[in-house]
Design an enzyme around this catalytic site. Structure first.
Site, PDB file in Angstrom:
ATOM      1  N   THR A 195       0.871  -1.181   0.000  1.00 34.95           N
ATOM      2  CA  THR A 195       0.000   0.000   0.000  1.00 34.95           C
ATOM      3  C   THR A 195       0.908   1.232   0.000  1.00 34.95           C
ATOM      4  O   THR A 195       2.082   1.126   0.367  1.00 34.95           O
ATOM      5  CB  THR A 195      -0.897   0.037   1.245  1.00 34.95           C
ATOM      6  N   GLU A 236      -5.779  -3.906  -0.835  1.00 39.04           N
ATOM      7  CA  GLU A 236      -6.123  -5.022   0.048  1.00 39.04           C
ATOM      8  C   GLU A 236      -7.234  -5.906  -0.527  1.00 39.04           C
ATOM      9  O   GLU A 236      -7.537  -6.963   0.005  1.00 39.04           O
ATOM     10  CB  GLU A 236      -6.603  -4.484   1.410  1.00 39.04           C
ATOM     11  N   LYS A 247     -15.933  16.729  11.230  1.00 35.42           N
ATOM     12  CA  LYS A 247     -16.937  16.659  12.283  1.00 35.42           C
ATOM     13  C   LYS A 247     -17.347  18.064  12.688  1.00 35.42           C
ATOM     14  O   LYS A 247     -16.630  18.764  13.371  1.00 35.42           O
ATOM     15  CB  LYS A 247     -16.392  15.882  13.472  1.00 35.42           C
ATOM     16  N   TRP A 304     -21.511  14.844  10.648  1.00 38.67           N
ATOM     17  CA  TRP A 304     -20.362  14.583   9.772  1.00 38.67           C
ATOM     18  C   TRP A 304     -20.614  15.217   8.422  1.00 38.67           C
ATOM     19  O   TRP A 304     -21.698  15.106   7.858  1.00 38.67           O
ATOM     20  CB  TRP A 304     -20.183  13.074   9.564  1.00 38.67           C
TER      21      TRP A 304
END
Ligand code: ADP
Length: 543
Positions: free
Chosen positions: A185, A331, A441, A446
Protein backbone atom coordinates in the site's frame (compact mmCIF):
# COMPACT_ATOMS: atom_id res chain seq x y z
CA UNK A 1 -22.01 -36.11 0.97
CA UNK A 2 -19.17 -34.66 -1.07
CA UNK A 3 -19.69 -33.70 -4.69
CA UNK A 4 -17.90 -35.55 -7.40
CA UNK A 5 -16.01 -32.79 -9.11
CA UNK A 6 -12.30 -32.68 -9.82
CA UNK A 7 -10.03 -30.82 -7.47
CA UNK A 8 -8.21 -28.77 -10.09
CA UNK A 9 -6.15 -25.92 -8.60
CA UNK A 10 -6.83 -22.39 -9.84
CA UNK A 11 -3.39 -21.35 -11.05
CA UNK A 12 -2.06 -18.34 -12.91
CA UNK A 13 -0.15 -20.69 -15.23
CA UNK A 14 -3.47 -22.15 -16.37
CA UNK A 15 -4.45 -18.71 -17.68
CA UNK A 16 -1.24 -18.65 -19.72
CA UNK A 17 -1.94 -22.08 -21.17
CA UNK A 18 -5.55 -21.25 -21.94
CA UNK A 19 -4.72 -17.97 -23.65
CA UNK A 20 -1.90 -19.39 -25.77
CA UNK A 21 -4.14 -22.21 -27.02
CA UNK A 22 -7.41 -20.34 -27.42
CA UNK A 23 -6.50 -16.77 -28.23
CA UNK A 24 -2.99 -17.34 -29.57
CA UNK A 25 -3.26 -14.80 -32.36
CA UNK A 26 -4.69 -11.97 -30.22
CA UNK A 27 -2.38 -8.98 -30.19
CA UNK A 28 -0.52 -7.15 -27.45
CA UNK A 29 0.69 -3.72 -28.53
CA UNK A 30 3.14 -1.77 -26.37
CA UNK A 31 5.03 1.46 -26.34
CA UNK A 32 8.37 0.72 -24.69
CA UNK A 33 11.42 2.80 -24.03
CA UNK A 34 13.25 0.97 -26.82
CA UNK A 35 10.37 0.60 -29.31
CA UNK A 36 7.46 3.00 -29.88
CA UNK A 37 5.32 0.31 -31.56
CA UNK A 38 6.00 -3.18 -30.32
CA UNK A 39 3.49 -5.81 -31.42
CA UNK A 40 3.26 -9.49 -30.87
CA UNK A 41 0.64 -12.14 -30.13
CA UNK A 42 -0.47 -13.96 -26.99
CA UNK A 43 1.28 -17.00 -28.44
CA UNK A 44 4.60 -15.12 -28.69
CA UNK A 45 4.05 -13.70 -25.23
CA UNK A 46 3.52 -17.01 -23.49
CA UNK A 47 6.35 -18.64 -25.33
CA UNK A 48 8.68 -15.92 -23.97
CA UNK A 49 7.06 -16.30 -20.54
CA UNK A 50 8.22 -19.91 -20.56
CA UNK A 51 11.73 -18.84 -21.55
CA UNK A 52 11.72 -16.48 -18.57
CA UNK A 53 10.44 -19.22 -16.25
CA UNK A 54 13.24 -21.51 -17.44
CA UNK A 55 15.80 -18.76 -16.80
CA UNK A 56 14.47 -18.06 -13.29
CA UNK A 57 14.56 -21.75 -12.40
CA UNK A 58 18.32 -21.72 -13.05
CA UNK A 59 18.98 -18.87 -10.64
CA UNK A 60 18.95 -20.90 -7.44
CA UNK A 61 15.64 -19.51 -6.20
CA UNK A 62 13.11 -21.32 -4.05
CA UNK A 63 9.35 -21.31 -4.56
CA UNK A 64 7.91 -18.42 -2.59
CA UNK A 65 10.99 -16.20 -3.06
CA UNK A 66 10.19 -12.62 -3.96
CA UNK A 67 11.31 -11.25 -7.33
CA UNK A 68 10.53 -7.60 -7.83
CA UNK A 69 9.63 -5.57 -10.89
CA UNK A 70 10.05 -1.85 -11.36
CA UNK A 71 8.54 -1.04 -14.72
CA UNK A 72 5.87 0.71 -16.75
CA UNK A 73 3.00 -1.01 -18.55
CA UNK A 74 4.44 -2.97 -21.44
CA UNK A 75 4.75 -6.52 -22.76
CA UNK A 76 7.91 -7.40 -20.84
CA UNK A 77 6.30 -6.44 -17.56
CA UNK A 78 3.33 -8.66 -18.46
CA UNK A 79 5.76 -11.50 -19.15
CA UNK A 80 7.15 -11.07 -15.62
CA UNK A 81 3.66 -11.40 -14.16
CA UNK A 82 3.29 -14.85 -15.69
CA UNK A 83 6.92 -16.03 -15.70
CA UNK A 84 7.51 -15.22 -12.03
CA UNK A 85 4.15 -16.26 -10.52
CA UNK A 86 3.59 -19.20 -12.85
CA UNK A 87 6.97 -20.69 -11.94
CA UNK A 88 6.13 -20.50 -8.23
CA UNK A 89 7.86 -17.28 -7.21
CA UNK A 90 6.21 -14.14 -5.92
CA UNK A 91 6.02 -11.17 -8.27
CA UNK A 92 6.55 -8.07 -6.16
CA UNK A 93 5.53 -5.06 -8.22
CA UNK A 94 7.19 -1.90 -6.95
CA UNK A 95 5.80 1.58 -7.47
CA UNK A 96 8.80 3.59 -8.75
CA UNK A 97 7.12 6.83 -7.74
CA UNK A 98 7.55 6.06 -4.06
CA UNK A 99 10.09 8.08 -2.12
CA UNK A 100 13.57 6.49 -1.89
CA UNK A 101 13.09 5.73 1.83
CA UNK A 102 9.86 3.88 1.05
CA UNK A 103 11.52 1.97 -1.79
CA UNK A 104 14.31 0.89 0.54
CA UNK A 105 11.78 -0.10 3.19
CA UNK A 106 9.63 -2.26 0.94
CA UNK A 107 12.48 -3.94 -0.95
CA UNK A 108 14.08 -4.94 2.37
CA UNK A 109 10.80 -5.85 3.99
CA UNK A 110 9.82 -8.04 1.03
CA UNK A 111 13.35 -9.54 1.01
CA UNK A 112 13.44 -9.29 -2.77
CA UNK A 113 16.18 -11.47 -4.24
CA UNK A 114 16.24 -9.99 -7.75
CA UNK A 115 14.78 -6.87 -9.32
CA UNK A 116 13.65 -6.69 -12.94
CA UNK A 117 13.79 -3.06 -13.97
CA UNK A 118 13.11 -0.74 -16.87
CA UNK A 119 16.17 1.13 -18.13
CA UNK A 120 14.86 4.44 -16.82
CA UNK A 121 14.72 3.24 -13.21
CA UNK A 122 18.36 2.15 -13.13
CA UNK A 123 19.54 5.52 -11.71
CA UNK A 124 16.89 5.26 -8.98
CA UNK A 125 18.20 1.82 -8.03
CA UNK A 126 21.82 2.99 -8.18
CA UNK A 127 20.97 5.71 -5.67
CA UNK A 128 19.65 3.20 -3.12
CA UNK A 129 21.86 0.19 -4.01
CA UNK A 130 23.95 0.37 -0.81
CA UNK A 131 20.77 0.21 1.30
CA UNK A 132 19.20 -2.83 -0.39
CA UNK A 133 22.05 -5.25 0.09
CA UNK A 134 19.80 -8.34 0.20
CA UNK A 135 19.13 -7.95 -3.53
CA UNK A 136 21.42 -10.35 -5.41
CA UNK A 137 21.16 -8.77 -8.82
CA UNK A 138 19.23 -6.80 -11.40
CA UNK A 139 17.72 -7.75 -14.74
CA UNK A 140 17.33 -4.77 -17.04
CA UNK A 141 14.28 -5.21 -19.26
CA UNK A 142 15.72 -4.35 -22.65
CA UNK A 143 18.06 -5.74 -25.32
CA UNK A 144 21.87 -5.50 -25.50
CA UNK A 145 21.70 -2.44 -27.75
CA UNK A 146 19.86 -0.44 -25.10
CA UNK A 147 21.68 -1.64 -21.98
CA UNK A 148 22.72 1.35 -19.85
CA UNK A 149 26.11 1.97 -18.29
CA UNK A 150 25.56 1.28 -14.64
CA UNK A 151 27.28 1.13 -11.28
CA UNK A 152 24.86 -1.60 -10.13
CA UNK A 153 26.45 -4.97 -9.45
CA UNK A 154 25.42 -8.26 -11.03
CA UNK A 155 23.38 -6.86 -13.88
CA UNK A 156 21.82 -9.01 -16.60
CA UNK A 157 20.11 -8.08 -19.84
CA UNK A 158 16.54 -9.44 -20.05
CA UNK A 159 16.60 -10.29 -23.76
CA UNK A 160 19.97 -12.02 -23.54
CA UNK A 161 18.88 -13.93 -20.45
CA UNK A 162 15.75 -15.39 -21.99
CA UNK A 163 17.14 -15.88 -25.51
CA UNK A 164 19.21 -18.84 -24.31
CA UNK A 165 16.18 -20.65 -22.91
CA UNK A 166 13.74 -23.17 -24.33
CA UNK A 167 10.17 -22.09 -24.98
CA UNK A 168 8.65 -25.20 -23.50
CA UNK A 169 8.23 -25.45 -19.78
CA UNK A 170 6.36 -27.69 -17.38
CA UNK A 171 4.47 -25.45 -15.00
CA UNK A 172 4.78 -26.58 -11.38
CA UNK A 173 1.56 -28.02 -9.86
CA UNK A 174 1.33 -25.45 -7.09
CA UNK A 175 -1.15 -25.34 -4.25
CA UNK A 176 -3.71 -22.77 -5.42
CA UNK A 177 -3.32 -20.96 -2.12
CA UNK A 178 0.39 -20.35 -2.59
CA UNK A 179 1.34 -16.71 -2.81
CA UNK A 180 1.68 -15.33 -6.31
CA UNK A 181 2.16 -11.58 -6.04
CA UNK A 182 2.96 -8.89 -3.52
CA UNK A 183 1.96 -5.24 -3.62
CA UNK A 184 2.56 -2.65 -0.92
CA UNK A 185 0.00 0.00 0.00
CA UNK A 186 1.25 3.51 -0.59
CA UNK A 187 1.79 4.13 3.11
CA UNK A 188 -0.07 7.37 3.64
CA UNK A 189 -0.21 6.39 7.31
CA UNK A 190 3.00 4.83 8.61
CA UNK A 191 5.12 2.31 6.74
CA UNK A 192 3.75 0.72 3.57
CA UNK A 193 2.07 -2.65 4.23
CA UNK A 194 2.43 -5.67 1.96
CA UNK A 195 -0.65 -7.33 0.50
CA UNK A 196 0.08 -10.91 -0.54
CA UNK A 197 -2.17 -12.30 -3.28
CA UNK A 198 -2.44 -15.99 -4.07
CA UNK A 199 -3.24 -17.92 -7.23
CA UNK A 200 -6.77 -18.73 -6.14
CA UNK A 201 -7.69 -15.18 -5.13
CA UNK A 202 -6.26 -13.88 -8.39
CA UNK A 203 -8.26 -16.23 -10.60
CA UNK A 204 -11.49 -15.72 -8.65
CA UNK A 205 -11.02 -11.95 -8.87
CA UNK A 206 -10.49 -12.22 -12.64
CA UNK A 207 -13.66 -14.30 -13.08
CA UNK A 208 -15.66 -11.81 -11.04
CA UNK A 209 -14.31 -8.74 -12.77
CA UNK A 210 -15.08 -9.71 -16.39
CA UNK A 211 -18.82 -10.24 -15.89
CA UNK A 212 -21.24 -7.91 -17.76
CA UNK A 213 -22.20 -5.87 -14.70
CA UNK A 214 -18.56 -5.31 -13.74
CA UNK A 215 -15.93 -4.65 -16.45
CA UNK A 216 -18.00 -6.46 -19.09
CA UNK A 217 -14.81 -7.64 -20.77
CA UNK A 218 -14.76 -10.16 -23.61
CA UNK A 219 -12.65 -11.36 -26.52
CA UNK A 220 -14.28 -8.60 -28.58
CA UNK A 221 -12.58 -5.96 -26.49
CA UNK A 222 -9.39 -4.05 -26.91
CA UNK A 223 -8.25 -3.05 -23.43
CA UNK A 224 -6.01 -0.14 -22.50
CA UNK A 225 -5.03 -0.31 -18.84
CA UNK A 226 -3.75 3.11 -17.91
CA UNK A 227 -3.63 2.00 -14.30
CA UNK A 228 -0.02 0.91 -13.75
CA UNK A 229 1.05 -2.71 -13.53
CA UNK A 230 2.75 -1.64 -10.29
CA UNK A 231 -0.55 -0.47 -8.79
CA UNK A 232 -2.70 -3.37 -7.51
CA UNK A 233 -1.88 -5.56 -10.50
CA UNK A 234 -3.26 -2.94 -12.86
CA UNK A 235 -6.67 -3.71 -11.32
CA UNK A 236 -6.33 -7.36 -12.30
CA UNK A 237 -6.28 -6.65 -16.06
CA UNK A 238 -3.20 -8.81 -16.78
CA UNK A 239 -5.36 -11.73 -15.67
CA UNK A 240 -8.84 -10.69 -16.82
CA UNK A 241 -7.81 -9.61 -20.34
CA UNK A 242 -5.76 -12.77 -20.78
CA UNK A 243 -8.63 -14.89 -19.43
CA UNK A 244 -11.09 -13.62 -22.05
CA UNK A 245 -8.61 -13.06 -24.87
CA UNK A 246 -9.03 -9.31 -25.25
CA UNK A 247 -6.44 -7.37 -27.24
CA UNK A 248 -4.17 -5.43 -24.88
CA UNK A 249 -2.62 -2.02 -25.49
CA UNK A 250 0.12 -0.78 -23.15
CA UNK A 251 1.20 2.88 -23.16
CA UNK A 252 4.61 2.23 -21.51
CA UNK A 253 6.06 5.39 -19.97
CA UNK A 254 3.44 7.58 -21.70
CA UNK A 255 0.69 6.93 -19.16
CA UNK A 256 -0.18 10.48 -18.16
CA UNK A 257 -0.01 12.01 -21.63
CA UNK A 258 -3.44 12.95 -23.02
CA UNK A 259 -2.27 13.13 -26.63
CA UNK A 260 -0.59 9.72 -26.58
CA UNK A 261 -3.60 8.13 -24.91
CA UNK A 262 -6.10 9.65 -27.33
CA UNK A 263 -4.09 8.73 -30.44
CA UNK A 264 -3.38 5.26 -29.12
CA UNK A 265 -7.05 4.64 -28.38
CA UNK A 266 -8.16 5.72 -31.82
CA UNK A 267 -5.37 3.98 -33.74
CA UNK A 268 -5.65 0.66 -31.89
CA UNK A 269 -9.45 0.79 -31.65
CA UNK A 270 -9.52 0.55 -27.89
CA UNK A 271 -12.99 -0.28 -26.52
CA UNK A 272 -12.29 -0.37 -22.79
CA UNK A 273 -9.85 1.78 -20.83
CA UNK A 274 -9.16 1.81 -17.11
CA UNK A 275 -7.57 4.46 -14.94
CA UNK A 276 -7.79 6.96 -12.10
CA UNK A 277 -9.65 10.31 -12.51
CA UNK A 278 -6.49 12.43 -12.89
CA UNK A 279 -5.46 10.53 -16.01
CA UNK A 280 -8.87 11.01 -17.61
CA UNK A 281 -8.80 14.67 -16.72
CA UNK A 282 -5.62 15.03 -18.77
CA UNK A 283 -7.19 13.06 -21.62
CA UNK A 284 -10.41 15.09 -21.66
CA UNK A 285 -8.52 18.38 -21.52
CA UNK A 286 -6.44 17.27 -24.48
CA UNK A 287 -9.38 16.10 -26.62
CA UNK A 288 -11.20 19.35 -25.92
CA UNK A 289 -8.21 21.47 -26.88
CA UNK A 290 -7.30 19.43 -29.94
CA UNK A 291 -10.93 19.05 -31.06
CA UNK A 292 -10.59 15.26 -31.15
CA UNK A 293 -13.06 12.51 -30.34
CA UNK A 294 -12.53 9.10 -28.79
CA UNK A 295 -13.78 7.13 -31.77
CA UNK A 296 -13.82 3.52 -30.63
CA UNK A 297 -13.92 3.73 -26.85
CA UNK A 298 -17.13 2.28 -25.40
CA UNK A 299 -16.47 2.11 -21.66
CA UNK A 300 -14.04 3.50 -19.19
CA UNK A 301 -13.66 2.12 -15.72
CA UNK A 302 -12.61 4.85 -13.34
CA UNK A 303 -11.69 4.27 -9.72
CA UNK A 304 -9.09 4.87 -7.06
CA UNK A 305 -10.77 8.17 -6.18
CA UNK A 306 -14.23 9.67 -6.50
CA UNK A 307 -15.42 10.41 -10.02
CA UNK A 308 -17.20 13.71 -10.63
CA UNK A 309 -20.53 14.11 -12.34
CA UNK A 310 -19.01 16.48 -14.90
CA UNK A 311 -16.42 13.90 -15.95
CA UNK A 312 -19.08 11.24 -16.42
CA UNK A 313 -21.22 13.69 -18.39
CA UNK A 314 -18.35 14.82 -20.61
CA UNK A 315 -17.44 11.25 -21.51
CA UNK A 316 -21.08 10.50 -22.25
CA UNK A 317 -22.06 13.63 -24.15
CA UNK A 318 -18.88 14.37 -26.08
CA UNK A 319 -17.53 10.88 -26.72
CA UNK A 320 -20.49 8.55 -26.25
CA UNK A 321 -18.47 6.66 -23.65
CA UNK A 322 -20.02 4.97 -20.63
CA UNK A 323 -18.19 5.62 -17.36
CA UNK A 324 -18.29 2.76 -14.91
CA UNK A 325 -17.05 3.85 -11.56
CA UNK A 326 -15.26 1.19 -9.54
CA UNK A 327 -14.16 1.11 -5.96
CA UNK A 328 -11.52 -1.05 -4.41
CA UNK A 329 -8.26 -1.20 -2.58
CA UNK A 330 -4.86 -2.82 -2.79
CA UNK A 331 -6.12 -5.02 0.05
CA UNK A 332 -9.02 -6.17 -2.19
CA UNK A 333 -7.11 -7.19 -5.34
CA UNK A 334 -8.62 -4.43 -5.88
CA UNK A 335 -12.23 -4.70 -7.10
CA UNK A 336 -15.06 -4.42 -4.59
CA UNK A 337 -17.79 -2.61 -6.49
CA UNK A 338 -18.55 -1.52 -10.00
CA UNK A 339 -21.29 0.84 -11.12
CA UNK A 340 -23.59 -0.40 -13.84
CA UNK A 341 -27.32 0.11 -14.28
CA UNK A 342 -29.43 -2.45 -12.46
CA UNK A 343 -32.59 -4.02 -13.88
CA UNK A 344 -35.55 -1.88 -12.91
CA UNK A 345 -33.61 1.40 -13.09
CA UNK A 346 -33.64 1.81 -16.87
CA UNK A 347 -36.39 4.40 -16.72
CA UNK A 348 -34.26 6.86 -14.74
CA UNK A 349 -33.88 10.20 -16.46
CA UNK A 350 -30.51 11.22 -17.89
CA UNK A 351 -29.92 13.41 -14.86
CA UNK A 352 -30.83 10.69 -12.40
CA UNK A 353 -28.53 8.29 -14.20
CA UNK A 354 -25.68 10.75 -13.84
CA UNK A 355 -26.37 11.03 -10.12
CA UNK A 356 -26.36 7.28 -9.80
CA UNK A 357 -23.11 7.01 -11.76
CA UNK A 358 -21.33 9.18 -9.20
CA UNK A 359 -21.73 6.38 -6.66
CA UNK A 360 -19.04 3.71 -6.29
CA UNK A 361 -21.40 0.97 -7.46
CA UNK A 362 -22.75 -2.38 -6.42
CA UNK A 363 -20.78 -5.11 -4.69
CA UNK A 364 -19.41 -7.83 -6.95
CA UNK A 365 -20.48 -11.35 -6.10
CA UNK A 366 -17.66 -12.53 -3.86
CA UNK A 367 -17.35 -9.31 -1.88
CA UNK A 368 -19.70 -8.89 1.06
CA UNK A 369 -20.10 -5.36 2.39
CA UNK A 370 -21.51 -3.87 5.56
CA UNK A 371 -21.50 -0.44 7.15
CA UNK A 372 -21.27 -0.10 10.92
CA UNK A 373 -21.40 2.70 13.47
CA UNK A 374 -18.72 3.50 16.07
CA UNK A 375 -19.98 0.69 18.32
CA UNK A 376 -19.91 -1.86 15.53
CA UNK A 377 -23.72 -1.93 15.04
CA UNK A 378 -24.82 -2.69 11.51
CA UNK A 379 -26.42 0.26 9.73
CA UNK A 380 -29.33 0.09 7.27
CA UNK A 381 -28.94 0.14 3.49
CA UNK A 382 -31.07 3.24 2.99
CA UNK A 383 -28.67 5.57 1.21
CA UNK A 384 -28.69 7.90 4.23
CA UNK A 385 -26.96 6.14 7.11
CA UNK A 386 -23.19 6.31 6.84
CA UNK A 387 -20.60 4.32 8.70
CA UNK A 388 -17.32 2.43 8.51
CA UNK A 389 -17.29 0.21 5.44
CA UNK A 390 -16.22 -3.38 6.13
CA UNK A 391 -15.78 -6.18 3.62
CA UNK A 392 -14.94 -9.83 3.36
CA UNK A 393 -14.44 -12.29 0.56
CA UNK A 394 -11.95 -14.62 -1.12
CA UNK A 395 -9.91 -11.80 -2.70
CA UNK A 396 -9.82 -9.58 0.40
CA UNK A 397 -6.60 -9.76 2.45
CA UNK A 398 -6.76 -11.71 5.69
CA UNK A 399 -3.59 -10.03 6.99
CA UNK A 400 -0.55 -8.07 5.82
CA UNK A 401 2.77 -9.66 4.88
CA UNK A 402 4.86 -10.38 7.99
CA UNK A 403 2.64 -8.27 10.27
CA UNK A 404 0.81 -11.16 11.96
CA UNK A 405 -2.33 -9.29 12.86
CA UNK A 406 -0.55 -6.29 14.36
CA UNK A 407 -2.06 -3.84 11.84
CA UNK A 408 -5.45 -4.15 13.56
CA UNK A 409 -7.28 -3.88 10.24
CA UNK A 410 -9.65 -6.78 10.87
CA UNK A 411 -12.63 -7.07 13.21
CA UNK A 412 -12.99 -9.91 15.70
CA UNK A 413 -15.59 -11.52 13.45
CA UNK A 414 -13.26 -11.55 10.48
CA UNK A 415 -14.21 -8.51 8.39
CA UNK A 416 -11.65 -6.15 6.89
CA UNK A 417 -12.09 -2.54 7.92
CA UNK A 418 -11.51 -0.52 4.75
CA UNK A 419 -10.95 2.82 6.45
CA UNK A 420 -13.63 4.26 4.18
CA UNK A 421 -16.91 5.78 5.31
CA UNK A 422 -19.85 4.98 3.08
CA UNK A 423 -23.59 4.83 2.52
CA UNK A 424 -25.33 1.92 0.80
CA UNK A 425 -28.75 2.45 -0.74
CA UNK A 426 -31.68 0.06 -0.93
CA UNK A 427 -30.61 -1.05 -4.43
CA UNK A 428 -27.16 -1.96 -3.12
CA UNK A 429 -25.28 1.01 -4.59
CA UNK A 430 -22.47 2.04 -2.27
CA UNK A 431 -21.14 5.61 -2.16
CA UNK A 432 -17.91 6.59 -0.44
CA UNK A 433 -18.30 9.76 1.58
CA UNK A 434 -14.81 9.89 3.07
CA UNK A 435 -11.75 8.18 4.37
CA UNK A 436 -12.37 7.67 8.11
CA UNK A 437 -9.57 10.05 8.98
CA UNK A 438 -10.75 12.75 6.55
CA UNK A 439 -14.31 13.02 7.82
CA UNK A 440 -15.17 16.55 8.94
CA UNK A 441 -16.94 16.66 12.28
CA UNK A 442 -19.00 19.82 12.49
CA UNK A 443 -21.17 20.17 15.60
CA UNK A 444 -22.48 16.66 16.09
CA UNK A 445 -22.73 16.06 12.32
CA UNK A 446 -20.36 14.58 9.77
CA UNK A 447 -19.67 16.43 6.56
CA UNK A 448 -18.49 14.47 3.53
CA UNK A 449 -15.33 15.99 2.06
CA UNK A 450 -15.76 13.95 -1.13
CA UNK A 451 -19.22 15.39 -1.76
CA UNK A 452 -17.92 18.94 -1.37
CA UNK A 453 -14.92 18.21 -3.60
CA UNK A 454 -17.12 16.77 -6.32
CA UNK A 455 -19.35 19.84 -6.35
CA UNK A 456 -16.32 22.12 -6.61
CA UNK A 457 -14.75 20.07 -9.39
CA UNK A 458 -17.93 20.28 -11.42
CA UNK A 459 -17.32 24.05 -11.71
CA UNK A 460 -15.74 24.72 -15.12
CA UNK A 461 -13.04 26.98 -13.66
CA UNK A 462 -11.82 24.38 -11.19
CA UNK A 463 -9.08 21.94 -12.20
CA UNK A 464 -8.75 20.21 -8.84
CA UNK A 465 -10.21 20.68 -5.37
CA UNK A 466 -9.71 19.27 -1.92
CA UNK A 467 -11.70 19.85 1.23
CA UNK A 468 -10.20 19.47 4.69
CA UNK A 469 -11.68 19.89 8.13
CA UNK A 470 -9.93 22.50 10.26
CA UNK A 471 -10.43 23.45 13.89
CA UNK A 472 -13.27 25.88 14.52
CA UNK A 473 -13.99 27.50 17.93
CA UNK A 474 -17.73 26.92 17.78
CA UNK A 475 -18.26 23.87 15.55
CA UNK A 476 -15.15 21.82 16.45
CA UNK A 477 -14.31 21.54 12.74
CA UNK A 478 -15.44 23.27 9.58
CA UNK A 479 -14.64 22.59 5.93
CA UNK A 480 -12.01 24.60 4.06
CA UNK A 481 -12.06 24.33 0.27
CA UNK A 482 -8.66 24.36 -1.44
CA UNK A 483 -8.84 24.98 -5.17
CA UNK A 484 -6.50 24.77 -8.13
CA UNK A 485 -7.95 26.86 -10.95
CA UNK A 486 -8.18 25.46 -14.46
CA UNK A 487 -5.67 26.95 -16.93
CA UNK A 488 -6.76 30.39 -18.09
CA UNK A 489 -9.90 30.37 -15.93
CA UNK A 490 -10.91 32.43 -12.96
CA UNK A 491 -13.44 32.09 -10.17
CA UNK A 492 -13.69 34.28 -7.08
CA UNK A 493 -14.45 33.24 -3.51
CA UNK A 494 -18.03 34.43 -3.50
CA UNK A 495 -18.88 32.82 -6.80
CA UNK A 496 -17.27 29.58 -5.66
CA UNK A 497 -19.26 29.43 -2.43
CA UNK A 498 -22.48 30.46 -4.21
CA UNK A 499 -21.93 27.46 -6.53
CA UNK A 500 -22.84 25.24 -3.56
CA UNK A 501 -26.31 26.74 -3.13
CA UNK A 502 -28.96 24.14 -3.79
CA UNK A 503 -26.34 21.42 -4.30
CA UNK A 504 -25.57 20.56 -0.66
CA UNK A 505 -27.22 21.33 2.69
CA UNK A 506 -26.48 24.94 3.72
CA UNK A 507 -24.63 23.91 6.86
CA UNK A 508 -22.23 21.80 4.77
CA UNK A 509 -21.05 24.66 2.53
CA UNK A 510 -17.32 25.31 3.13
CA UNK A 511 -16.54 28.29 5.34
CA UNK A 512 -13.80 29.58 3.08
CA UNK A 513 -11.90 29.02 -0.15
CA UNK A 514 -8.15 29.16 -0.64
CA UNK A 515 -6.51 29.11 -4.07
CA UNK A 516 -3.24 27.25 -4.59
CA UNK A 517 -1.05 26.42 -7.61
CA UNK A 518 -1.06 22.73 -6.90
CA UNK A 519 -2.18 20.15 -4.37
CA UNK A 520 0.16 17.61 -2.74
CA UNK A 521 -0.29 14.09 -4.15
CA UNK A 522 0.66 10.60 -3.04
CA UNK A 523 2.67 8.25 -5.23
CA UNK A 524 -0.61 6.88 -6.57
CA UNK A 525 -1.97 10.30 -7.49
CA UNK A 526 -4.36 10.88 -4.60
CA UNK A 527 -4.52 14.16 -2.76
CA UNK A 528 -2.39 13.90 0.34
CA UNK A 529 -4.77 15.28 2.92
CA UNK A 530 -2.34 14.84 5.81
CA UNK A 531 0.11 17.12 4.04
CA UNK A 532 -2.63 19.60 3.21
CA UNK A 533 -3.80 19.73 6.83
CA UNK A 534 -0.18 20.34 7.82
CA UNK A 535 0.09 23.19 5.28
CA UNK A 536 -3.02 24.82 6.69
CA UNK A 537 -2.35 24.06 10.35
CA UNK A 538 -2.14 27.77 11.23
CA UNK A 539 -5.06 28.82 9.08
CA UNK A 540 -7.88 30.75 10.82
CA UNK A 541 -11.41 30.90 9.41
CA UNK A 542 -12.70 34.46 8.79
CA UNK A 543 -15.18 35.61 11.43
P1 ADP B 1 -6.58 2.02 -5.50
O1 ADP B 1 -6.12 3.45 -5.56
O2 ADP B 1 -6.05 1.17 -6.58
O3 ADP B 1 -8.07 1.92 -5.43
P2 ADP B 1 -5.49 1.99 -2.87
O4 ADP B 1 -5.39 0.83 -1.98
O5 ADP B 1 -4.28 2.80 -3.17
O6 ADP B 1 -6.05 1.37 -4.18
O7 ADP B 1 -6.59 2.99 -2.39
C1 ADP B 1 -7.84 2.55 -1.95
C2 ADP B 1 -8.66 3.72 -1.50
O8 ADP B 1 -8.94 4.60 -2.60
C3 ADP B 1 -10.02 3.32 -1.01
O9 ADP B 1 -9.99 2.84 0.31
C4 ADP B 1 -10.80 4.62 -1.16
O10 ADP B 1 -10.55 5.50 -0.09
C5 ADP B 1 -10.21 5.23 -2.40
N1 ADP B 1 -11.09 4.93 -3.53
C6 ADP B 1 -10.99 3.94 -4.42
N2 ADP B 1 -12.00 3.98 -5.31
C7 ADP B 1 -12.78 5.03 -4.96
C8 ADP B 1 -13.99 5.61 -5.47
N3 ADP B 1 -14.59 5.13 -6.55
N4 ADP B 1 -14.50 6.69 -4.82
C9 ADP B 1 -13.90 7.21 -3.75
N5 ADP B 1 -12.76 6.72 -3.23
C10 ADP B 1 -12.20 5.65 -3.82
Amino acid sequence: MQGLMMDAPLLISSLAEHAAKNHGDREIMSITVDNPQHRYTFKDCFSRVKQLANALDKMGLEHGDRIATMAWNDYRHLECYYGISGAGYICHTINPRLFPEQLIFIINHAEDRWILTDVMFVPLLEAIADKIVGVEGFIVMTDEAHMPETALKNVLCYETLIAKEASDYDWPELDERSASALCYTSGTTGDPKGVLYDHRSTILHAYASVVPDALNMSSQDCVLPVVPLFHVNSWGTPYSAVMVGAKIVYPGPKMGDGETLCDLMNAEEVTLALGVPTVWLALLQYTEKAGKRLESLQRTVIGGAAVTRSMIKEFRDKHDVEVRQGWGMTEMSPLGTCNSIKAGLESLSDDERLDLATKAGRGLFGVQMRIVDDDGNKLPWDGEAYGALQVRGPWVCSDYFKLEGSAGAHTDDGWFDTGDVATIDAEGYMAITDRTKDVIKSGGEWISSIELENVAMDHPAVAEAAVIGLAHPKWTERPLLVVVKAEGQDVGKEEMLAWYQGKVATWCVPNDVVYVDELPHTATGKVKKIELRRQFADYQFPN
